[in-house]
Motif scaffolding. Structure first.
Motif, PDB file in Angstrom:
ATOM      1  N   LYS A   1       0.843  -1.195   0.000  1.00  0.00           N
ATOM      2  CA  LYS A   1       0.000   0.000   0.000  1.00  0.00           C
ATOM      3  C   LYS A   1       0.881   1.249   0.000  1.00  0.00           C
ATOM      4  N   GLY A   2       0.542   2.185  -0.882  1.00  0.00           N
ATOM      5  CA  GLY A   2       1.197   3.488  -0.875  1.00  0.00           C
ATOM      6  C   GLY A   2       2.689   3.421  -1.109  1.00  0.00           C
ATOM      7  N   GLU A   3       3.120   2.582  -2.024  1.00  0.00           N
ATOM      8  CA  GLU A   3       4.543   2.429  -2.309  1.00  0.00           C
ATOM      9  C   GLU A   3       4.790   2.488  -3.822  1.00  0.00           C
ATOM     10  N   ARG A   4       6.045   2.660  -4.174  1.00  0.00           N
ATOM     11  CA  ARG A   4       6.430   2.561  -5.584  1.00  0.00           C
ATOM     12  C   ARG A   4       6.764   1.103  -5.890  1.00  0.00           C
ATOM     13  N   ILE A   5       6.333   0.644  -7.039  1.00  0.00           N
ATOM     14  CA  ILE A   5       6.508  -0.754  -7.410  1.00  0.00           C
ATOM     15  C   ILE A   5       7.183  -0.875  -8.768  1.00  0.00           C
ATOM     16  N   THR A   6       7.851  -1.988  -8.964  1.00  0.00           N
ATOM     17  CA  THR A   6       8.411  -2.345 -10.263  1.00  0.00           C
ATOM     18  C   THR A   6       7.789  -3.675 -10.666  1.00  0.00           C
ATOM     19  N   ILE A   7       6.949  -3.648 -11.708  1.00  0.00           N
ATOM     20  CA  ILE A   7       6.225  -4.855 -12.111  1.00  0.00           C
ATOM     21  C   ILE A   7       7.091  -5.666 -13.067  1.00  0.00           C
ATOM     22  N   ALA A   8       7.339  -6.906 -12.671  1.00  0.00           N
ATOM     23  CA  ALA A   8       8.174  -7.810 -13.459  1.00  0.00           C
ATOM     24  C   ALA A   8       7.341  -8.994 -13.936  1.00  0.00           C
ATOM     25  N   GLY A   9       7.778  -9.578 -15.060  1.00  0.00           N
ATOM     26  CA  GLY A   9       7.083 -10.720 -15.615  1.00  0.00           C
ATOM     27  C   GLY A   9       7.670 -12.036 -15.149  1.00  0.00           C
ATOM     28  N   GLU A  10       7.330 -13.092 -15.877  1.00  0.00           N
ATOM     29  CA  GLU A  10       7.699 -14.451 -15.480  1.00  0.00           C
ATOM     30  C   GLU A  10       8.983 -14.950 -16.145  1.00  0.00           C
ATOM     31  N   LEU A  11       9.655 -14.100 -16.915  1.00  0.00           N
ATOM     32  CA  LEU A  11      10.858 -14.527 -17.627  1.00  0.00           C
ATOM     33  C   LEU A  11      12.089 -14.489 -16.722  1.00  0.00           C
ATOM     34  N   CYS A  12      13.025 -15.365 -17.010  1.00  0.00           N
ATOM     35  CA  CYS A  12      14.272 -15.414 -16.242  1.00  0.00           C
ATOM     36  C   CYS A  12      15.293 -14.447 -16.831  1.00  0.00           C
ATOM     37  N   THR A  13      14.977 -13.170 -16.793  1.00  0.00           N
ATOM     38  CA  THR A  13      15.880 -12.113 -17.235  1.00  0.00           C
ATOM     39  C   THR A  13      15.514 -10.834 -16.489  1.00  0.00           C
ATOM     40  N   PRO A  14      16.484 -10.053 -16.052  1.00  0.00           N
ATOM     41  CA  PRO A  14      16.174  -8.795 -15.366  1.00  0.00           C
ATOM     42  C   PRO A  14      15.576  -7.733 -16.277  1.00  0.00           C
ATOM     43  N   ASN A  15      15.559  -7.986 -17.576  1.00  0.00           N
ATOM     44  CA  ASN A  15      14.966  -7.029 -18.512  1.00  0.00           C
ATOM     45  C   ASN A  15      13.452  -7.174 -18.637  1.00  0.00           C
ATOM     46  N   ASP A  16      12.882  -8.180 -17.997  1.00  0.00           N
ATOM     47  CA  ASP A  16      11.446  -8.429 -18.121  1.00  0.00           C
ATOM     48  C   ASP A  16      10.679  -7.518 -17.168  1.00  0.00           C
ATOM     49  N   LEU A  17      10.679  -6.229 -17.477  1.00  0.00           N
ATOM     50  CA  LEU A  17      10.028  -5.220 -16.646  1.00  0.00           C
ATOM     51  C   LEU A  17       8.979  -4.479 -17.451  1.00  0.00           C
ATOM     52  N   LEU A  18       7.788  -4.361 -16.891  1.00  0.00           N
ATOM     53  CA  LEU A  18       6.680  -3.661 -17.533  1.00  0.00           C
ATOM     54  C   LEU A  18       6.450  -2.278 -16.927  1.00  0.00           C
ATOM     55  N   VAL A  19       6.783  -2.134 -15.658  1.00  0.00           N
ATOM     56  CA  VAL A  19       6.597  -0.869 -14.936  1.00  0.00           C
ATOM     57  C   VAL A  19       7.803  -0.676 -14.027  1.00  0.00           C
ATOM     58  N   ARG A  20       8.317   0.549 -13.943  1.00  0.00           N
ATOM     59  CA  ARG A  20       9.526   0.832 -13.179  1.00  0.00           C
ATOM     60  C   ARG A  20       9.254   1.916 -12.125  1.00  0.00           C
ATOM     61  N   LYS A  21       9.212   1.511 -10.874  1.00  0.00           N
ATOM     62  CA  LYS A  21       9.137   2.416  -9.723  1.00  0.00           C
ATOM     63  C   LYS A  21       7.990   3.413  -9.832  1.00  0.00           C
ATOM     64  N   GLN A  22       6.796   2.891 -10.046  1.00  0.00           N
ATOM     65  CA  GLN A  22       5.597   3.724 -10.119  1.00  0.00           C
ATOM     66  C   GLN A  22       4.755   3.547  -8.855  1.00  0.00           C
ATOM     67  N   TYR A  23       4.134   4.626  -8.423  1.00  0.00           N
ATOM     68  CA  TYR A  23       3.343   4.612  -7.185  1.00  0.00           C
ATOM     69  C   TYR A  23       2.046   3.834  -7.381  1.00  0.00           C
ATOM     70  N   VAL A  24       1.658   3.083  -6.347  1.00  0.00           N
ATOM     71  CA  VAL A  24       0.386   2.379  -6.363  1.00  0.00           C
ATOM     72  C   VAL A  24      -0.261   2.517  -4.988  1.00  0.00           C
ATOM     73  N   ASP A  25      -1.574   2.731  -4.982  1.00  0.00           N
ATOM     74  CA  ASP A  25      -2.293   2.869  -3.713  1.00  0.00           C
ATOM     75  C   ASP A  25      -2.384   1.535  -2.982  1.00  0.00           C
ATOM     76  N   ASP A  26      -2.783   0.510  -3.722  1.00  0.00           N
ATOM     77  CA  ASP A  26      -3.047  -0.776  -3.073  1.00  0.00           C
ATOM     78  C   ASP A  26      -2.927  -1.880  -4.129  1.00  0.00           C
ATOM     79  N   LEU A  27      -2.126  -2.881  -3.861  1.00  0.00           N
ATOM     80  CA  LEU A  27      -1.976  -4.003  -4.784  1.00  0.00           C
ATOM     81  C   LEU A  27      -1.733  -5.276  -3.985  1.00  0.00           C
ATOM     82  N   LYS A  28      -2.447  -6.339  -4.341  1.00  0.00           N
ATOM     83  CA  LYS A  28      -2.348  -7.602  -3.634  1.00  0.00           C
ATOM     84  C   LYS A  28      -2.108  -8.733  -4.629  1.00  0.00           C
TER      85      LYS A  28
END
Length: 398
Positions: free
Chosen positions: A337-364
């Motif tokens: 809650k109320g944090e910046r997140i980096t959304i990553a996918g299921e691939l075995c590579t650090p380049n598999d990023l869809l979102v980089r350090k973006q704020y989110v109110d609530d995510l579960k």
């Protein structure tokens, strides 16, 4: 684009979903047709609207647009064949490295025009025309000295593999008599990708018109077409601040007298700006963890489905669709809650990023993440076979 239709579909999707996590592309075809019709209706009579198939060649999208646009812009034999199966509209072909069998489509009447990208193209097409016994209709692609500075990818005024640089065009036009089986119909000026500045795009159109009229007069050419390509963008960083289409279309109307007096057709080949808004890539959060104080939601899917954010090193615009029911109870449900997140996918590579350090109110874990503006340069530009994960589902709201 109406996201309410998409969220209503998500409710039904969650009800019927199997044990596998949700992962799907959802295309709002009704919204796509409404958007395309608004653009088409706003254009002056001298302007033709073509769809750039490379943005998204999905059959259902091509079918939805075929009753609205004036034609299709293609860049491969596969795209030509796909369009011809679905539509009888005119087709333009543009590619920097053409195979012989692709040249043959111009000779057999399958294409309205083909772009000439080099002097060698002229020699090859002239030979094909001679064998067919007729002159072949072409547009010469120009690499203008002028570029649109705010666009994300520049294809004019800089060295690229596309077109013939502006300073060489006079010598090419002086030699046209050496190519009796070439019928020059006009010029193609596609010069940028994802331009967000409508005023600069109008300046670009005026420059294309000026150069066409200059060469038409100097070399006594019988021209009928000024093709400005596409390049009108969408704002991934701030979707609310989009390209000002109203300003742009009004500016085109002010050019009507000059285009009509010279009997010129203006062709626009829109791709991203037509289809980006109609597509949504939706994935389920499978895990959520914190490493060195940074939060990482891990989703079913990733850049092998939606490569654009990795290719452009950007955060793709998204929203969270909260799922109330926790299907894995009594296991704990990680949340942030109320944090910046980096959304990553299921691939075995650090380049598999869809979102980089973006704020989110609530995510579960178990929530869905909806990536907006995914209707262009999404699925078909992605590296599907890497790690052999299954493809997403595809849903069409019509």
């Amino acid at each position: 684009m109406n996201t309410d239709r998409v969220t209503e579909h998500l409710k039904r999707l969650m009800e019927i979903q199997s044990v596998d996590p949700v992962c799907a592309y959802v295309y709002d075809l009704k919204g796509l047709r409404e958007h395309a019709r608004r653009l088409k209706d706003s254009l002056p009579a001298f302007c033709s609207l073509y769809y750039a198939v490379k943005a998204n060649p999905d059959n259902r999208i091509l079918e939805a647009l075929s009753g609205i646009v004036d034609g299709f812009d293609t860049a491969s034999e596969g795209e030509i064949l796909k369009v011809h199966k679905l539509s009888a509209l005119p087709v333009i072909f543009a590619a920097p490295a053409k195979k012989d069998r692709e040249l043959a489509y111009l000779a057999d009447g399958s294409l309205r025009f083909m772009n000439v990208e080099s002097e060698r193209d002229l020699y090859r097409l002239n030979r094909v025309g001679k064998e067919a016994g007729k002159a072949l209709p072409v547009l010469i692609r120009i690499n203008l000295q002028h570029n649109v500075s705010n666009s994300s990818h520049k294809m004019s005024g800089v060295p690229t593999q596309f077109g013939i640089e502006e300073r060489k065009i006079p010598s090419i036009l002086e030699k046209l008599s050496e190519f009796p089986y070439i019928e020059l119909n006009g010029f193609h000026f596609h010069a940028m990708s994802n331009n967000l500045n409508a005023e600069e795009h109008l300046i670009f159109v005026k420059r294309c018109l000026e150069k066409s009229l200059e060469w038409k007069k100097t070399f006594s050419l019988d021209l009928g077409v000024v093709n400005i390509g596409g390049g009108i963008g969408v704002n991934y960083e701030n979707p609310s601040e989009s390209f000002d289409w109203t300003f742009f279309s009004e500016g085109l109307h002010q050019m009507q007298e000059e285009f009509e007096a010279n009997q010129l057709e203006l062709i626009m080949e829109l791709g991203r700006y037509l289809t980006a808004q109609c597509g949504f890539y939706i994935t389920e959060v499978i895990d959520l963890k914190q490493n060195y104080d940074e939060w990482f939601p891990l989703v079913r899917g990733g850049t092998h489905h939606l490569r654009l954010p990795a290719a452009w090193k950007m955060s793709h615009p998204f929203s969270v669709y909260p799922v109330t029911e926790w299907k894995e109870a009594p296991l704990p449900r990680p949340a942030v809650k109320g944090e910046r997140i980096t959304i990553a996918g299921e691939l075995c590579t650090p380049n598999d990023l869809l979102v980089r350090k973006q704020y989110v109110d609530d995510l579960k874990v178990g929530d869905l993440v909806m990536f907006h503006l995914s209707g262009a340069y999404g699925w078909t530009i992605s590296h599907h076979d890497f790690l052999s994960h299954p493809a997403p589902d595809f849903h069409y709201l019509d």
